[in-house]
Design a protein around this motif. Structure first.
Motif, PDB file in Angstrom:
ATOM      1  N   THR A 231     -53.994 -21.036  67.841  1.00 50.22           N
ATOM      2  CA  THR A 231     -54.928 -20.214  68.460  1.00 50.22           C
ATOM      3  C   THR A 231     -55.595 -19.365  67.252  1.00 50.22           C
ATOM      4  O   THR A 231     -56.767 -18.970  67.331  1.00 50.22           O
ATOM      5  CB  THR A 231     -54.517 -19.511  69.643  1.00 50.22           C
ATOM      6  OG1 THR A 231     -53.776 -20.315  70.307  1.00 50.22           O
ATOM      7  CG2 THR A 231     -55.338 -18.698  70.214  1.00 50.22           C
TER       8      THR A 231
ATOM      9  N   LYS B 229     -59.725 -19.352  65.454  1.00 51.88           N
ATOM     10  CA  LYS B 229     -60.787 -18.342  65.927  1.00 51.88           C
ATOM     11  C   LYS B 229     -61.132 -17.872  64.644  1.00 51.88           C
ATOM     12  O   LYS B 229     -61.981 -16.980  64.816  1.00 51.88           O
ATOM     13  CB  LYS B 229     -60.052 -17.565  66.975  1.00 51.88           C
ATOM     14  CG  LYS B 229     -59.821 -17.884  68.284  1.00 51.88           C
ATOM     15  CD  LYS B 229     -59.101 -16.924  69.134  1.00 51.88           C
ATOM     16  CE  LYS B 229     -58.959 -17.308  70.498  1.00 51.88           C
ATOM     17  NZ  LYS B 229     -58.239 -16.283  71.677  1.00 51.88           N
TER      18      LYS B 229
ATOM     19  N   SER C 290     -60.139 -25.978  69.150  1.00 58.75           N
ATOM     20  CA  SER C 290     -61.180 -25.091  68.886  1.00 58.75           C
ATOM     21  C   SER C 290     -60.863 -23.846  70.153  1.00 58.75           C
ATOM     22  O   SER C 290     -60.556 -24.257  71.237  1.00 58.75           O
ATOM     23  CB  SER C 290     -62.496 -25.666  69.416  1.00 58.75           C
ATOM     24  OG  SER C 290     -63.512 -24.610  69.519  1.00 58.75           O
ATOM     25  N   HIS C 291     -60.650 -22.604  69.510  1.00 62.94           N
ATOM     26  CA  HIS C 291     -60.302 -21.693  70.290  1.00 62.94           C
ATOM     27  C   HIS C 291     -58.766 -21.911  70.970  1.00 62.94           C
ATOM     28  O   HIS C 291     -58.715 -21.723  72.278  1.00 62.94           O
ATOM     29  CB  HIS C 291     -61.424 -20.950  71.092  1.00 62.94           C
ATOM     30  CG  HIS C 291     -62.506 -20.800  70.531  1.00 62.94           C
ATOM     31  ND1 HIS C 291     -62.610 -19.267  70.183  1.00 62.94           N
ATOM     32  CD2 HIS C 291     -63.609 -21.228  70.055  1.00 62.94           C
ATOM     33  CE1 HIS C 291     -63.766 -19.141  69.464  1.00 62.94           C
ATOM     34  NE2 HIS C 291     -64.343 -20.107  69.589  1.00 62.94           N
TER      35      HIS C 291
END
Length: 548
Positions: free
Chosen positions: A428, A432, A451-452
């Protein structure tokens, strides 16, 4: 003018005949198609066009405008680096090379192309047995391509017995005891040192008024600069001419100077363009000796894009950043591709210099002693040693703008689920981070883009979300196919990272100001110049031209 040209050509031929006789070089008996490949390492199609417009590549421009040669851009694929590119040109396959450095977890072994022994292992055990240079010569390349005569070729640097018929660097030292050639080497050395001194003052002054660095501050870089732009260039130029004189049918010479200068100063720096001008002059010199029955191919292996080091932006390396996220008792080993590939070649020159003192003239002896002192004092190989331990480790294998990350808790490739279970916040947080543009992991069946913190399936027919992520790097459909292929390679990392963009500059995970490896900018856009009417789209098209 024609009588003058014929006279000059006559004396040039006599000079190289004398060198050939002195070095006991015999005429080649190899048969087959004749070609000369001149590689200008790391120059993108865009940079070459700019260089021709600004007068830094008049020889190449003349070939295109007046001699019937065509300039074509083509696509390097991923990874956009020299080992993968040369494997495809010389052997027709990239050998599943996932980066400049990578790990075989099952064998607990690191492969890195700044190491001659490991490069040889790849060429012997992974690439096909026959390359396009069989019976020919290789200068300054990563792989030999099957060449009989190899000089400063990484995979053969330690193979003295196997290539004992090669005089190796004798050509340089014959030139050093030749007064005219010695003067030229001295003048080029003085020019490079003057330029480096001027740039050091400029960038040093600039650094006083700006926190953002725009060039490498390595104080030992002048040694690299002289090695690449004077010594290696002289060896490669005169060695190539000698091979043409003795009718070697297949010659591949790689001029590395632009790549090295660009990494330290940036792709559009004046020094980089002046290096291109110097290479262009060497090309002109070689072409004066090239018979009409040789095919000529001038190309680059990949491009590069303007970059800023991760450490300059955040005060720590990518490995140190990952160390902060993971547990303190995890040993994290951070490798980056610095100047070690050059180190091995510089070491070869240093060894030969020491053996040449007895036969050198007094001016050459003074110069050689000064060079030995400088090399031994300033240019030492610094590298972390790879060691797989029986404790928890994370290996960060950086190659410019592409990074492969390996976890030693399993010899098999870890899935994102297994990584998340072991290191709950790692994926995570990484996904980011602004300097991490694309984070790729694995499931039991297919790769995913993270992604994120969310996993998006990566297939050869990408979803709109995946297209949006990859569109920053080029054609998203093509990149999805290539990224999928990269992620499917047996020795690719448990995690793969493409560097992101900060203030419109791509981040480099090494200390570099021009990056390649991952897609982005001009990194995957090299050039090809030749007379063929066929379209050159990928490296394998060049391989077919040389093979047929």
């Amino acid at each position: 003018m024609r009588p003058v040209k014929r006279t000059l050509d006559y004396f040039r031929a006599k000079k190289y005949k004398a060198i050939q006789k002195r070095l006991a070089y015999v005429e080649s008996k190899a048969k087959g198609k004749k070609f000369l490949v001149i590689q200008v390492d790391s120059v993108s199609h865009d940079i070459l066009n700019k260089a021709m417009r600004r007068g830094f590549a008049p020889t190449i421009r003349r070939l295109i405008r007046k001699k019937g040669y065509r300039l074509q851009p083509y696509y390097s694929g991923i990874p956009a680096n020299t080992p993968a590119s040369l494997a495809k040109i010389l052997y027709g396959t990239n050998g599943d090379i996932p980066g400049f450095r990578y790990i075989d977890k099952k064998q607990k072994q690191e492969y890195t192309f700044d190491n001659a022994k490991k490069t040889l292992l790849v060429e012997q055990n992974i690439l096909p047995k026959t390359g396009v240079l069989k019976g020919g010569s290789s200068y300054g390349n990563t792989f030999s391509g099957g060449a009989q005569h190899c000089v400063l070729t990484m995979s053969t640097l330690l193979q003295k017995k196997l290539f004992k018929q090669v005089k190796d660097l004798d050509i340089l030292f014959f030139l050093l005891i030749n007064p005219i050639s010695l003067l030229r080497v001295i003048s080029f050395t003085f020019f490079e040192l003057t330029l480096e001194f001027s740039e050091s003052i400029y960038y040093g002054t600039k650094a006083l008024f700006s926190k953002k660095l725009t060039a490498d501050k390595n104080i030992f870089f002048p040694i690299v600069r002289i090695a690449m732009n004077v010594l290696l260039r002289e060896i490669e130029t005169h060695g190539t001419i000698l091979d043409i004189q003795r009718k070697v049918p297949r010659v591949y010479v790689n001029f590395l100077g632009y790549d090295e200068i660009a990494h330290h100063r940036g792709p559009n720096n004046l020094s980089a363009y002046l290096t291109l001008r110097g290479i262009d002059r060497r090309i002109a010199k070689i072409l004066r000796h090239l018979p009409e029955d040789y095919e000529l191919h001038i190309l680059s292996d990949h491009g590069n894009t303007k970059s800023i080091p991760f450490k300059d932006l955040y005060g720590k390396s990518l490995g140190e950043y990952i160390q902060e996220i993971t547990k303190e008792n995890v040993e994290l080993v951070d490798f980056e591709s610095a100047e070690l590939q050059v180190n091995h070649r510089v070491h070869a020159i240093r060894t030969k210099l020491a053996n040449t003192l007895k036969i050198a003239t007094l001016p050459a002896r003074i110069m050689i002693k000064a060079g030995l002192w400088s090399l031994s004092k300033n240019y030492r190989t610094k590298r972390k040693t790879f060691k797989w331990k029986n404790k928890e480790q994370i290996f960060v294998e950086n190659g410019s703008s592409l990074s492969n990350i390996y976890f030693n808790i399993s010899k098999n490739k870890l899935t994102v689920k297994e990584i998340s279970k072991k290191y709950p916040m790692l994926l995570t947080i990484l996904s980011k981070h602004p300097a991490i543009g694309v984070l790729i992991g694995h499931t039991k069946t297919n790769p995913v883009i993270i992604s994120h913190g969310k996993s998006l399936p990566l297939t050869q027919n990408p979803s709109n979300q995946v297209k949006k992520i990859l569109s920053r790097y080029g054609n998203p459909i093509q990149l999805a196919k290539d990224t999928y292929a990269l992620a499917k390679m047996p020795l690719v990392g448990d995690l793969i990272i493409y560097a992101g963009f900060v203030n419109n500059e791509q981040v480099a995970f090494a200390n570099q100001y021009a990056a390649h490896g991952a897609p982005g900018g001009n990194a995957t856009s090299p050039f090809y110049v030749g007379k063929t009417k066929k379209k050159i789209s990928i490296h394998q098209d060049i391989h077919k031209l040389l093979k047929n």
